[in-house]
Write an enzyme that holds these catalytic residues in place. Structure first.
Site, PDB file in Angstrom:
ATOM      1  N   GLU A 458       0.858  -1.142  -0.078  1.00 35.69           N
ATOM      2  CA  GLU A 458      -0.146  -0.140  -0.026  1.00 35.69           C
ATOM      3  C   GLU A 458       0.884   1.219   0.031  1.00 35.69           C
ATOM      4  O   GLU A 458       0.567   2.356   0.729  1.00 35.69           O
ATOM      5  CB  GLU A 458      -0.972   0.011   1.089  1.00 35.69           C
ATOM      6  N   GLU A 533      -3.921  -8.891   0.618  1.00 36.15           N
ATOM      7  CA  GLU A 533      -4.667  -8.546   2.151  1.00 36.15           C
ATOM      8  C   GLU A 533      -6.124  -9.012   2.069  1.00 36.15           C
ATOM      9  O   GLU A 533      -6.753  -8.180   0.960  1.00 36.15           O
ATOM     10  CB  GLU A 533      -4.294  -7.148   2.683  1.00 36.15           C
TER      11      GLU A 533
HETATM   12  C1  GAL Z   1      -4.067  -2.583   5.533  1.00 42.08           C
HETATM   13  C2  GAL Z   1      -2.585  -2.352   5.677  1.00 42.08           C
HETATM   14  C3  GAL Z   1      -2.316  -3.151   7.055  1.00 42.08           C
HETATM   15  C4  GAL Z   1      -3.267  -2.820   8.110  1.00 42.08           C
HETATM   16  C5  GAL Z   1      -4.726  -3.113   7.495  1.00 42.08           C
HETATM   17  C6  GAL Z   1      -5.971  -3.232   8.534  1.00 42.08           C
HETATM   18  O1  GAL Z   1      -4.219  -1.250   4.464  1.00 42.08           O
HETATM   19  O2  GAL Z   1      -1.913  -2.705   4.604  1.00 42.08           O
HETATM   20  O3  GAL Z   1      -1.143  -3.070   7.345  1.00 42.08           O
HETATM   21  O4  GAL Z   1      -3.369  -1.720   8.486  1.00 42.08           O
HETATM   22  O5  GAL Z   1      -4.940  -2.423   6.571  1.00 42.08           O
HETATM   23  O6  GAL Z   1      -6.950  -3.419   8.026  1.00 42.08           O
END
Ligand code: GAL
Length: 864
Positions: A458, A533
């Site tokens: 990100e 993610e």
């Molecule tokens: C994402 C990020 C992670 C964590 C996650 C929580 O945007 O890459 O490190 O913060 O959100 O949902």
């Protein structure tokens, strides 16, 4: 007298014994001091001494124009000096995380766990070096120190490394004195506002002294890949970098032997391949490349993680002058744009989780057993791949993945030049990205578990022209350092998938975009992709909010999250939504759930001050949260650890564990009911029951009466009985698969708390001062039924050959020190972690005591 001569002869002989490299742990016997703010010497701030530190990374810069170390010495002040009397400092062993020692401070940001991990500290250690080691090279190998390390040896500045997740080597040779006491002094400067999660502070990983001859295999000096793999043979391609620090014009023989490995990763049995290659050394470094044939290779696979070891011996005049072992595996990996990921020729869905580096109550201090336990719990759920979000892990974590059959995305960094935090990696990126990325890959590239290198997460540059430039640059470094694996990057900006940025990496990673999988697959048919993610569902073990609200922004109970697994921040989703996205786009290679375990810090959605109250949908719950804050006299929310984990901070499974297990282990007969069935205040009220099962349908019974059979429809991943009216008793589910009974689960309303039940994950541990036993305590009623809302205070008494290192209960709002010897059960459970004492074998007895409850005693052992 005779003995005396014999000793001298032995010493002389040892002095000439060039055979071995020695790699000894330096973990023990450090002196430690954390500076208070008045003592911090700003003359040593990184910005001021950067020119001294930068040359430590020169080995990893591919340019002839490398930064030169200034002449003279960098004055580190009194704590860096050889003769400083540190006897008053605290004595400790590494790995050490000063942050986890607390205390929790309400005013500190929950984002980094409300713990004091920042600041400046010194570690000092005396080292006696044998006279017989004269002429050797001495290297300090640090697996990780948080952060901005600077190091002095006998008062001379020797180098440093800023990135807290990097492993690095400092050459101590010019200042080490054989036959004398030597002093190493390490200063760490861990700036606040440098992390989005709990980073820890200190020398939090292992640290080693490596002694070699002037001619030796270089740091991380081997790279082994396998090609042309068939049943009959595999070609092993070996690259060996050999250091020759004195530029001797020696003729040496490089002997390579390939073996199977034993449990410790050492060669075992007879060599499977032997090769001898003469090499004429010239200059300070030599590269030798060899191709060897391994017959009938046993492939490394997630079901059978078979490992080999290449044992390389450098010989001069027939004598061994260095031996270096490299563990590796033989396997093929392939990503297909239209058909996901393939391991050894078969499609394997990536059933992954993201994991931060902390180990719950132990903080960031690395511990092998703690890491192994995390992986065991994840493997039970069906996880086959880990993303090391968002940084290089401890090296032993990758050893474990190799051994246990996990795949890995090894991730480099969370930030490029656009900052996420004022003092984060963005301030280092321009000066250090090349050294950090190359060093990280050279450290890790022999691990068969690794399937991709992630160049970022990100990053703020996604999609911009600068982002495209940087991404191309990092991907090209990845390809240079390892042509055998692809680069990837985790992207949350939907534009990055379609504006050209997607072409800067090999495998595109989507963060939280299941709705884009099908479109991407159609529009970018040549780019493999996956969910780097996913979900980010939030829940607290054992908490449930009624009425059950399907709006994903609901579910807040005070500062806990309902465990119906329907709730997530606005960018995220419940697991079911992600599953559907994947099932609609079969080309998707799989997912990485955020996260496997709860971690310290980032307690979304309770991250801000009182404005957090506006996030509450349910007015009753909003009032409760407000009241809770007022009672605590607090202006900020109390939460210190995340709610994202499928498993809580203590390692206890949340309900969500079972929705993943149902999907990821379809052949395992299982069913899981939620919520618990102790709702004395809800008699006669609607109390929805959800069931996760690997079956295709299930029938629910309340006190023997059927509440109907439900069948999973297309894109349905849980079975729901949303109108169950609560009555105490037995709630039971019988799951079916292909019309046959497949699995069942049953919960019975419990009586009052009556007794403690103690369960150790193992009964013995090694007396090495590191090994751990995790003991879970459950509160039970008289009939041995779990009491799901019990919160009794449990006290521990330990006698014998072990020590209590931490307690926990998985409550994200607890501010109790992890080091306490007592803890309140949280929703019926708590945990105590016992560590062995080095060299002390024998019995250990743990008593768990709670007022008014029947106590329990467990006998454990520490062994050789
Ligand atoms: C994402 C990020 C992670 C964590 C996650 C929580 O945007 O890459 O490190 O913060 O959100 O949902």
């Amino acid at each position: 007298m005779k003995h005396y001569y014999l000793l001298i002869i032995c010493l002389l002989f040892l002095g000439q014994n060039l055979s071995s490299r020695d790699r000894v742990s330096l973990n023990e016997g450090w002196r430690f001091k954390k500076l208070d703010s008045t003592e911090i010497n700003h003359t040593l701030d990184y910005a001021k001494i950067k020119q001294w530190v930068l040359p430590s990374g020169n080995k990893f810069l591919v340019t002839s124009n490398k930064p030169q170390k200034p002449t003279g010495n960098l004055d580190g002040g009194k704590y860096a000096q050889y003769g400083y009397d540190d006897s008053g400092w605290r004595q400790l062993n590494l790995p050490h995380d000063w942050g986890i020692e607390g205390p929790f401070v309400q005013q500190y940001p929950g984002e980094t766990a409300k713990l004091p991990w920042f600041g400046v500290s010194w570690y000092r250690k005396s080292l006696d070096i044998n006279a017989s080691d004269a002429g050797k090279q001495f290297y300090l190998d640090v697996d990780g120190a948080m952060s901005f390390s600077t190091i002095w040896c006998n008062g001379h500045f020797v180098g440093g490394w800023p990135y807290g997740y990097a492993s690095y080597r400092i050459d101590l040779t010019p200042y080490m004195k054989a036959g004398e006491k030597n002093v190493i002094a390490i200063r760490l400067d861990n700036p606040d506002e440098s992390s989005r999660w709990y980073p820890g502070g200190g020398i939090y990983r292992n640290i080693w002294l490596t002694k070699t001859n002037p001619v030796s295999i270089a740091q991380w000096g081997t790279f082994i890949t396998a090609t042309d793999i068939s049943k009959e043979r595999a070609t092993l391609n070996l690259k060996m970098n050999i250091d020759n620090v004195n530029s001797a014009k020696d003729q040496i023989n490089v002997k390579t032997e390939i073996y199977n490995v034993d449990k410790q990763g050492n060669p075992t049995g007879k060599p499977l391949v032997i090769d001898n290659t003469p090499l004429k050394l010239s200059g300070k470094e030599s590269l030798l490349e060899k191709s060897l044939t391994l017959k009938q290779p046993v492939l490394w696979d997630i079901d059978n993680p078979h490992l080999y070891v290449a044992s390389i011996t450098l010989q001069k005049n027939g004598k061994a002058i260095d031996t270096y072992n490299t563990v590796f595996g033989v396997r093929t990996i392939e990503f297909k744009a239209n058909d996901g990921f393939h391991l050894n020729g078969r499609r394997v869905r990536l059933q992954g989780v993201c994991m931060h580096h902390d180990l719950g109550a132990l903080g960031a201090a690395f511990n092998y057993r703690a890491m192994e336990r995390q992986l065991e719990i994840l493997q039970e759920m069906g996880v086959n791949v880990i993303r090391t979000s968002h940084n290089p892990p401890a090296p032993e974590m990758l050893d474990l993945c190799d051994k246990m059959g996990f795949l890995v995305i090894d991730e480099f960094i969370d930030t490029w030049v656009v900052p996420k935090k004022k003092n984060g990696y963005a301030i280092l990126f321009n000066d250090w990205h090349e050294q950090d990325l190359r060093a990280f890959m050279q450290r890790d590239r022999n691990h068969p578990s690794i399937i991709m290198w992630s160049t970022g997460n990100e990053v703020g540059e996604q999609g911009s022209a600068d982002g495209i430039r940087i991404s191309n640059l990092l991907t090209s470094i990845v390809h240079e350092e390892d042509p055998s694996r692809p680069a990837t990057i985790g992207c949350d900006n939907p534009n990055a998938a379609f504006n050209g940025f997607e072409n800067t990496t090999d495998i595109f990673g989507f963060n939280y975009k299941p709705h884009l999988y099908s479109k991407f697959s159609a529009d970018r048919p040549n780019i493999p992709f996956y969910g780097s993610e996913t979900a980010s569902c939030i829940s607290t073990r054992g908490e449930y909010l009624f009425p059950v609200d399907d709006d994903k922004s609901g579910g807040k109970i005070g500062f806990q999250m309902s465990s119906y697994d329907l709730y997530a921040p606005d960018w995220a989703s419940p697991p079911d939504t992600e599953f559907k996205g994947q099932d609609q786009a079969k080309a998707n290679a799989g997912e990485f759930v955020w996260t496997g375990f709860d971690y310290l810090g980032e307690p979304t959605p309770f991250t801000r001050d009182l404005t957090v109250l506006t996030n509450y949908h349910n007015p009753i719950e909003r009032a409760k949260a407000e009241q809770a804050l007022k009672e605590m006299g607090k202006i900020e929310v109390p939460s210190r650890s995340s709610y994202f984990g499928i498993v809580d901070l203590a390692g206890f499974k949340k309900d969500r564990f079972y929705i993943y297990q149902a999907r990821w282990r379809p052949d395992l007969p299982m069913a899981h009911i939620l919520p618990h069935w102790n709702w004395s205040e809800r008699i006669g009220q609607v109390t929805p029951v959800h069931v996760y099962t690997s079956g295709d349908s299930a029938e629910l019974f309340l006190n023997g009466k059927s509440l109907g059979k439900k069948i999973k429809g297309e894109y349905e991943y849980r079975l729901r009985w949303d109108d169950v009216v609560y009555e105490p008793g037995v709630i039971e589910v019988v799951a079916y698969k292909d019309n046959k009974v497949w699995a069942s689960d049953k919960i019975k309303t419990s009586g009052d708390a009556y007794q403690l039940k103690v369960d150790a994950d193992r009964n013995t541990m090694k007396a090495d001062g590191q090994d751990l036993i995790y003991v879970t305590i459950e509160i039970k009623d008289k009939e041995d039924l779990f009491v799901p809302r019990a919160n009794n205070l449990v006290q521990f008494e330990l006698s014998g050959n072990g020590e209590i290192v931490a307690t926990d209960n998985g409550d994200p709002t607890s501010h109790e020190p992890f080091q306490n010897k007592n803890i309140k059960a949280f929703n019926g459970k708590c945990l105590v972690i016992i560590r062995s004492i080095k060299g002390q074998t024998g019995n250990i007895q743990l008593k768990a005591i709670s007022e008014g409850l029947k106590k329990e005693i467990i006998n454990l052992k520490s062994i050789d």
